[in-house]
Design an enzyme around this catalytic site. Sequence first.
Site, short mmCIF file in Angstrom:
data_model
loop_
_atom_site.label_atom_id
_atom_site.label_comp_id
_atom_site.label_asym_id
_atom_site.label_seq_id
_atom_site.Cartn_x
_atom_site.Cartn_y
_atom_site.Cartn_z
N GLU A 290 2.14 -5.75 13.89
CA GLU A 290 1.19 -6.02 15.01
C GLU A 290 0.52 -7.33 14.78
O GLU A 290 0.11 -8.04 16.07
CB GLU A 290 0.15 -4.89 14.43
CG GLU A 290 -0.94 -4.71 15.55
CD GLU A 290 -2.00 -3.64 15.02
OE1 GLU A 290 -1.91 -3.29 14.20
OE2 GLU A 290 -2.82 -3.43 16.00
N ARG B 260 0.86 -1.27 -0.18
CA ARG B 260 -0.09 0.00 0.11
C ARG B 260 0.80 1.21 0.04
O ARG B 260 0.59 2.45 -0.56
CB ARG B 260 -0.90 -0.17 1.28
CG ARG B 260 -2.34 -0.95 0.78
CD ARG B 260 -3.31 -1.18 2.08
NE ARG B 260 -2.63 -2.30 2.89
CZ ARG B 260 -2.91 -2.59 3.90
NH1 ARG B 260 -3.52 -1.71 4.79
NH2 ARG B 260 -2.33 -3.39 4.55
P1 AMP Z 1 3.50 -1.91 11.73
O1 AMP Z 1 4.81 -2.28 11.46
O2 AMP Z 1 2.95 -2.75 13.25
O3 AMP Z 1 3.68 -0.21 12.00
O4 AMP Z 1 2.49 -2.16 10.94
C1 AMP Z 1 2.30 -1.37 9.71
C2 AMP Z 1 1.84 -2.15 8.41
O5 AMP Z 1 0.74 -3.00 8.80
C3 AMP Z 1 1.51 -1.24 7.35
O6 AMP Z 1 1.95 -1.84 6.30
C4 AMP Z 1 0.11 -1.41 7.48
O7 AMP Z 1 -0.52 -1.35 6.39
C5 AMP Z 1 -0.33 -2.66 8.18
N1 AMP Z 1 -1.35 -2.33 9.46
C6 AMP Z 1 -1.02 -2.70 10.43
N2 AMP Z 1 -2.17 -2.45 11.26
C7 AMP Z 1 -2.83 -2.23 10.39
C8 AMP Z 1 -4.30 -1.70 10.73
N3 AMP Z 1 -5.02 -1.39 11.95
N4 AMP Z 1 -5.26 -1.27 9.66
C9 AMP Z 1 -4.81 -1.33 8.42
N5 AMP Z 1 -3.28 -1.62 8.26
C10 AMP Z 1 -2.57 -2.23 9.10
#
Ligand code: AMP
Length: 173
Positions: free
Chosen positions: A98, A61
């Site tokens: 996450e 994305r």
């Molecule tokens: P992080 O590494 O935890 O910062 O997660 C970021 C990545 O996971 C990004 O590429 C987001 O597209 C996806 N992502 C994580 N949590 C969400 C969420 N609640 N909604 C949409 N995309 C998420």
Amino acid sequence: MTNIDLASLVRNVPDFPLPGIQFKDITTLIGNGPAFAQVMNLLIERYRGMQLDAVVGIESRGFIFSAPLALALGVGLVPVRKPGKLPADTYQIEYDLEYGSNKLEIHRDSFTPGARVVVIDDLLATGGTIGAASKLIEQAGAVVVELAFVIELAFLGGREKLTPYSIYSLIQY
Ligand code: AMP
């Protein structure tokens, strides 16, 4: 310039892809032409004048926003991709996110040494993805000037974990 409430166009999808996750769906934002234009204009205004040498986009994305930004700034686009997608020699890193864990890769020859870059993803959650990507980018010889997101889940504290990187986001929850 129009002033659309961008946050109102992000769709919240509960329990996707796992129970307990509130998924922030950007398809409803980018599917609205004037809203997508406003997102891109805000990013272009911020990064025009920062003398960047490249824009880095995080699969997948992040590509939606990094490609038009690179084009507008007149610089190249460097993709950070999931493993096995980039055909030439890569650096690879493994990290936690996450939900689950993942790996990312970058082509070793992506940058001229010391290239100044902004890194774009759609959303900052825990910061694991962008933190790992930033290490790869630095390993490949570039300087991370700023990390940019359309959405920041501020309550997860990703920004604090990414100290001392400069962070910019358009919508905060
Ligand atoms: P992080 O590494 O935890 O910062 O997660 C970021 C990545 O996971 C990004 O590429 C987001 O597209 C996806 N992502 C994580 N949590 C969400 C969420 N609640 N909604 C949409 N995309 C998420």
